[in-house]
Each structure stands twice: as structure tokens, then as C-alpha cells.
Design a protein around this motif. Structure first.
Motif, PDB file in Angstrom:
ATOM      1  N   ARG A  20       0.826  -1.212   0.000  1.00  0.00           N
ATOM      2  CA  ARG A  20       0.000   0.000   0.000  1.00  0.00           C
ATOM      3  C   ARG A  20       0.857   1.258   0.000  1.00  0.00           C
ATOM      4  O   ARG A  20       0.580   2.198  -0.721  1.00  0.00           O
ATOM      5  CB  ARG A  20      -0.888   0.040   1.246  1.00  0.00           C
ATOM      6  CG  ARG A  20      -2.091  -0.801   1.158  1.00  0.00           C
ATOM      7  CD  ARG A  20      -3.051  -0.426   2.281  1.00  0.00           C
ATOM      8  NE  ARG A  20      -3.962  -1.530   2.466  1.00  0.00           N
ATOM      9  CZ  ARG A  20      -4.397  -1.945   3.619  1.00  0.00           C
ATOM     10  NH1 ARG A  20      -4.015  -1.362   4.727  1.00  0.00           N
ATOM     11  NH2 ARG A  20      -5.223  -2.966   3.689  1.00  0.00           N
ATOM     12  N   GLU A  21       1.885   1.245   0.879  1.00  0.00           N
ATOM     13  CA  GLU A  21       2.712   2.430   1.040  1.00  0.00           C
ATOM     14  C   GLU A  21       4.015   2.043   1.728  1.00  0.00           C
ATOM     15  O   GLU A  21       4.073   1.055   2.451  1.00  0.00           O
ATOM     16  CB  GLU A  21       1.965   3.467   1.887  1.00  0.00           C
ATOM     17  CG  GLU A  21       2.634   4.812   1.936  1.00  0.00           C
ATOM     18  CD  GLU A  21       1.796   5.842   2.675  1.00  0.00           C
ATOM     19  OE1 GLU A  21       2.177   7.019   2.622  1.00  0.00           O
ATOM     20  OE2 GLU A  21       0.782   5.496   3.301  1.00  0.00           O
ATOM     21  N   HIS A  46       7.395   3.644   4.059  1.00  0.00           N
ATOM     22  CA  HIS A  46       7.882   4.714   4.927  1.00  0.00           C
ATOM     23  C   HIS A  46       9.315   4.402   5.319  1.00  0.00           C
ATOM     24  O   HIS A  46       9.715   3.233   5.347  1.00  0.00           O
ATOM     25  CB  HIS A  46       7.061   4.808   6.222  1.00  0.00           C
ATOM     26  CG  HIS A  46       5.598   4.861   6.026  1.00  0.00           C
ATOM     27  ND1 HIS A  46       4.932   6.016   5.717  1.00  0.00           N
ATOM     28  CD2 HIS A  46       4.657   3.886   6.086  1.00  0.00           C
ATOM     29  CE1 HIS A  46       3.636   5.751   5.604  1.00  0.00           C
ATOM     30  NE2 HIS A  46       3.444   4.464   5.809  1.00  0.00           N
ATOM     31  N   ASP A  67       3.706  -0.966   4.408  1.00  0.00           N
ATOM     32  CA  ASP A  67       2.325  -1.276   4.784  1.00  0.00           C
ATOM     33  C   ASP A  67       1.767  -2.146   3.673  1.00  0.00           C
ATOM     34  O   ASP A  67       1.701  -1.712   2.516  1.00  0.00           O
ATOM     35  CB  ASP A  67       1.489  -0.003   4.914  1.00  0.00           C
ATOM     36  CG  ASP A  67       1.992   0.917   6.007  1.00  0.00           C
ATOM     37  OD1 ASP A  67       2.580   0.421   6.983  1.00  0.00           O
ATOM     38  OD2 ASP A  67       1.802   2.149   5.873  1.00  0.00           O
ATOM     39  N   SER A 118      -1.088  -4.802   1.748  1.00  0.00           N
ATOM     40  CA  SER A 118      -2.524  -4.787   1.462  1.00  0.00           C
ATOM     41  C   SER A 118      -3.320  -5.743   2.349  1.00  0.00           C
ATOM     42  O   SER A 118      -4.528  -5.616   2.444  1.00  0.00           O
ATOM     43  CB  SER A 118      -2.767  -5.114  -0.014  1.00  0.00           C
ATOM     44  OG  SER A 118      -2.204  -6.371  -0.329  1.00  0.00           O
ATOM     45  N   ALA A 156      12.042   3.838   0.195  1.00  0.00           N
ATOM     46  CA  ALA A 156      10.624   4.196   0.337  1.00  0.00           C
ATOM     47  C   ALA A 156      10.179   5.082  -0.824  1.00  0.00           C
ATOM     48  O   ALA A 156       9.087   4.892  -1.373  1.00  0.00           O
ATOM     49  CB  ALA A 156      10.396   4.896   1.677  1.00  0.00           C
ATOM     50  N   GLU A 157      11.032   6.015  -1.217  1.00  0.00           N
ATOM     51  CA  GLU A 157      10.706   6.883  -2.348  1.00  0.00           C
ATOM     52  C   GLU A 157      10.561   6.064  -3.632  1.00  0.00           C
ATOM     53  O   GLU A 157       9.622   6.270  -4.406  1.00  0.00           O
ATOM     54  CB  GLU A 157      11.789   7.946  -2.523  1.00  0.00           C
ATOM     55  CG  GLU A 157      11.510   8.919  -3.638  1.00  0.00           C
ATOM     56  CD  GLU A 157      12.602   9.960  -3.781  1.00  0.00           C
ATOM     57  OE1 GLU A 157      12.683  10.559  -4.870  1.00  0.00           O
ATOM     58  OE2 GLU A 157      13.364  10.182  -2.828  1.00  0.00           O
ATOM     59  N   ASN A 205       7.229   4.122  -3.383  1.00  0.00           N
ATOM     60  CA  ASN A 205       6.054   4.997  -3.506  1.00  0.00           C
ATOM     61  C   ASN A 205       5.917   5.583  -4.907  1.00  0.00           C
ATOM     62  O   ASN A 205       4.800   5.743  -5.406  1.00  0.00           O
ATOM     63  CB  ASN A 205       6.093   6.090  -2.440  1.00  0.00           C
ATOM     64  CG  ASN A 205       5.831   5.515  -1.056  1.00  0.00           C
ATOM     65  OD1 ASN A 205       5.115   4.528  -0.900  1.00  0.00           O
ATOM     66  ND2 ASN A 205       6.430   6.130  -0.052  1.00  0.00           N
ATOM     67  N   LEU A 218       4.366   2.890  -6.951  1.00  0.00           N
ATOM     68  CA  LEU A 218       2.951   2.750  -6.613  1.00  0.00           C
ATOM     69  C   LEU A 218       2.126   3.870  -7.252  1.00  0.00           C
ATOM     70  O   LEU A 218       1.023   3.609  -7.764  1.00  0.00           O
ATOM     71  CB  LEU A 218       2.766   2.741  -5.098  1.00  0.00           C
ATOM     72  CG  LEU A 218       3.341   1.517  -4.360  1.00  0.00           C
ATOM     73  CD1 LEU A 218       3.235   1.712  -2.861  1.00  0.00           C
ATOM     74  CD2 LEU A 218       2.640   0.240  -4.804  1.00  0.00           C
ATOM     75  N   LEU A 219       2.642   5.100  -7.256  1.00  0.00           N
ATOM     76  CA  LEU A 219       1.935   6.212  -7.889  1.00  0.00           C
ATOM     77  C   LEU A 219       1.803   5.999  -9.392  1.00  0.00           C
ATOM     78  O   LEU A 219       0.751   6.261  -9.970  1.00  0.00           O
ATOM     79  CB  LEU A 219       2.662   7.525  -7.609  1.00  0.00           C
ATOM     80  CG  LEU A 219       2.486   8.097  -6.215  1.00  0.00           C
ATOM     81  CD1 LEU A 219       3.381   9.316  -6.003  1.00  0.00           C
ATOM     82  CD2 LEU A 219       1.027   8.461  -5.968  1.00  0.00           C
TER      83      LEU A 219
END
Length: 151
Positions: free
Chosen positions: A83-84, A86, A120, A122, A138-139, A142, A145-146
């Protein structure tokens, strides 16, 4: 997508794995009556070797953590399950100790205190790996994912 990759080594775990493996193997040869016990103890040495040095990679397949000394041992988490991501500090004690850890709701690869990538997932669970430049990892996650959501 560019590949992000870092190696994490807990030197004490690798050294203890090598020394204990040599000791248990020698003991198995020298103490025939207890050979089975010493051979079983070699599994502890293998666990130290398997989790004492890992490579963390973020690429088109997802996030992969694999053991450097036993590369067939790997955990790959595809982006469809994330999901994300960090980045924040972690301590081995908050992750359940050192090595590959299973806890309710989270698994972790914990080799030191400090920078860590927190995913995180799903399924409402989490995955954590202590690694340098966790913010970069993390970048990378993410951004992917975007891009996936934008298609």
C-alpha cells in the motif's frame, strides 16, 4: 524503473555463524554419541549465516530481500501487495530481536538499529527491513505505486 539496492551485514552474526558451524561440525565428528545433537545445532549456525547478511532491492518486481550467503533464501513482495512505504528508525527489540522475525501483524529483517524501510501491505500487515538509505527505498517504492495507480 531504476533499481535501488543496498547490502546490510551484521558482522557479528556472520562471524558467530561461521565459528559455531565449525565448532558443531568438529564436535559431531569427535563426540559420536552426541553427533545427532551437534548436527541439529548446525541449523542455528545456518540461521545466523542466512540472516546475517542480506541485499535489499527495489526493482520492477517489487521489494526483494535475499540472503547474501544463501541467495536462494529470499522474500519478494510484489507492488500489488504494498500500500505504502515509509522510512523511519527501528531498534531490534521493537522488531522482536535480530534476524528474520515473525510477529503478529508484521515480519522483519532486523540486523541493526537505525534506518529502516517500513512497508504497509494490502493484507493489513507490515514488513520491515533495517537498511541504509531507507528513505531512498521508500521513495522508489512509492513512486512505483503512484505510477501504477496512474495507469
Amino acid at each position: 524503473m531504476a533499481v535501488w539496492s543496498r547490502t546490510v551485514v551484521a558482522g557479528w552474526m556472520v562471524a558467530l555463524g561461521v565459528v559455531s558451524a565449525a565448532g558443531f561440525a568438529a564436535a559431531a565428528v569427535l563426540v559420536a554419541s552426541q553427533r545427532f545433537v551437534f548436527l541439529w545445532l548446525l541449523a542455528a549456525s545456518a540461521a545466523l549465516l542466512a540472516t546475517g547478511a542480506v541485499r535489499v532491492t527495489v526493482d520492477d518486481r517489487g521489494v526483494t530481500v535475499h540472503a547474501l550467503l544463501l541467495p536462494f533464501l529470499r522474500r519478494r513482495i510484489p507492488f500489488t501487495r504494498i500500500r505504502e512505504a515509509h522510512a523511519r528508525p527501528a531498534r531490534p527489540m521493537e522488531l522482536g530481536g535480530w534476524g528474520y522475525r515473525w510477529m503478529p501483524g508484521r515480519t522483519a529483517v532486523s540486523l541493526r538499529a537505525g534506518d529502516a524501510l517500513w512497508l504497509d501491505l494490502s493484507n493489513d500487515k507490515g514488513f520491515v527491513v533495517t537498511v541504509d538509505d531507507a528513505a531512498g527505498a521508500a521513495e522508489a517504492v512509492n513512486q512505483r505505486l503512484l505510477r501504477t495507480m496512474g495507469k
